[in-house]
Design an enzyme around this catalytic site. Structure first.
Site, short mmCIF file in Angstrom:
data_model
loop_
_atom_site.label_atom_id
_atom_site.label_comp_id
_atom_site.label_asym_id
_atom_site.label_seq_id
_atom_site.Cartn_x
_atom_site.Cartn_y
_atom_site.Cartn_z
CG HIS A 24 64.02 -18.60 82.28
ND1 HIS A 24 65.06 -17.86 82.07
CD2 HIS A 24 62.82 -18.10 82.65
CE1 HIS A 24 64.76 -16.65 82.29
NE2 HIS A 24 63.51 -16.66 82.46
CG HIS A 58 59.18 -16.92 80.16
ND1 HIS A 58 59.74 -15.45 79.76
CD2 HIS A 58 59.58 -16.78 81.60
CE1 HIS A 58 60.47 -14.89 80.66
NE2 HIS A 58 60.44 -15.62 81.83
CD GLU A 59 58.73 -19.31 84.11
OE1 GLU A 59 59.74 -19.76 84.59
OE2 GLU A 59 58.22 -18.55 84.12
CD GLU A 83 63.55 -13.04 83.10
OE1 GLU A 83 62.79 -13.41 82.43
OE2 GLU A 83 63.83 -13.38 84.19
#
Length: 269
Positions: free
Chosen positions: A143, A139-140, A198
């Site tokens: 980004h 997920h990070e 997100e």
């Protein structure tokens, strides 16, 4: 490490703030200060070269002001070994070189910077399975791959007290003081991503798990784990925990979304 009663949940944020030494990531900058600075920053521009310098300076400062787990430290060696095992062979994402470290702190968090630096907190590792942790890391990285981290970092530079430092006409980025780096951290923790960003990062984490031969249902399970922590705190709507989640997609909705996708893909429970 059973310190959940002291933990501030920040995992929805893809970057973090810090204070010297054992970091406590709950301090927020005054919103009026950010609003006023934002107006003055509109005319300031940053080159890619300057951005690269600032990101490196920031991550170096973060590493210097938090206890980084070491393989030769008996208290932290297990964290290093586990992260090394999880990220073995993971050297780049979308062409960006990655590097990983663990911070030995009590907060539950992880973040990635635009230079490919990924930092995972030991307390996050304490509460998550390997697959759940890898989903959070994915997920990070999402980004970063989607340039969310770069844009947020740039905005924080231009809207924090650093605006004077980055507004110089020189091609070389002005060196930041300790105070300015602290202001940058506070601006970063106050920043938010859109729901669209997100969701895109959630999808990246899901696919990241699948591409690495893991069960992508772990993405939903990681959110369930955070939801359980949130409920365990027994806090009200004015708490910092709920304030930090209020600007991001609702955890329940994210759990439902990732669970539905896992069901549709026939992922095992």
């Amino acid at each position: 490490m059973k310190l959940l009663s002291k933990i501030i949940i920040l995992i929805a944020v893809a970057f973090c703030a810090t204070v010297p030494a054992q970091a406590q990531f709950g301090k927020l900058i005054n919103k009026k200060t950010i609003s006023a600075a934002a107006k003055a920053a509109k005319a300031v521009t940053l080159t890619d070269e300057q951005m690269t310098e600032y990101v490196k300076e920031y991550i170096d400062w973060m590493d210097a002001n938090n206890r980084v787990c070491k393989a030769d430290d008996p208290q932290t060696a297990a964290y290093v070994a586990r992260l090394d095992s999880l990220t073995e062979g993971l050297t780049s994402a979308d062409g960006l070189p990655l590097n990983f470290k663990v911070y030995y702190v009590i907060d539950v968090n992880a973040f990635a910077c635009a230079d490919g630096s990924v930092r995972v907190f030991s307390s996050l590792m304490d509460i998550m399975s390997d697959d759940e942790l890898l989903g959070v890391i994915g997920h990070e990285i999402g980004h970063v791959a989607h340039h969310d981290s770069k844009n947020a970092f740039k905005q924080a530079l231009l809207t924090s007290a650093l605006k004077d430092a980055v507004g110089a006409t020189s091609d070389k980025a002005a060196a930041l003081t300790e105070s300015q780096l602290g202001d940058l951290s506070e601006a970063l923790v106050s920043a938010t991503y859109s729901q669209k960003a997100e969701h895109a990062a959630d999808d990246y984490g899901y696919e990241f798990l699948r591409d690495h031969g893991k069960n992508p249902r772990a993405m939903a399970k990681s959110f369930l784990r955070l939801k359980s922590l949130q409920e365990e705190q027994g806090v009200g709507k004015t708490s910092k925990i709920n304030q930090l989640f209020s600007s991001h997609p609702d955890l329940d909705a994210r759990i439902e979304r990732m669970t539905k996708r896992a069901n549709n893909d026939g992922c095992p429970e």
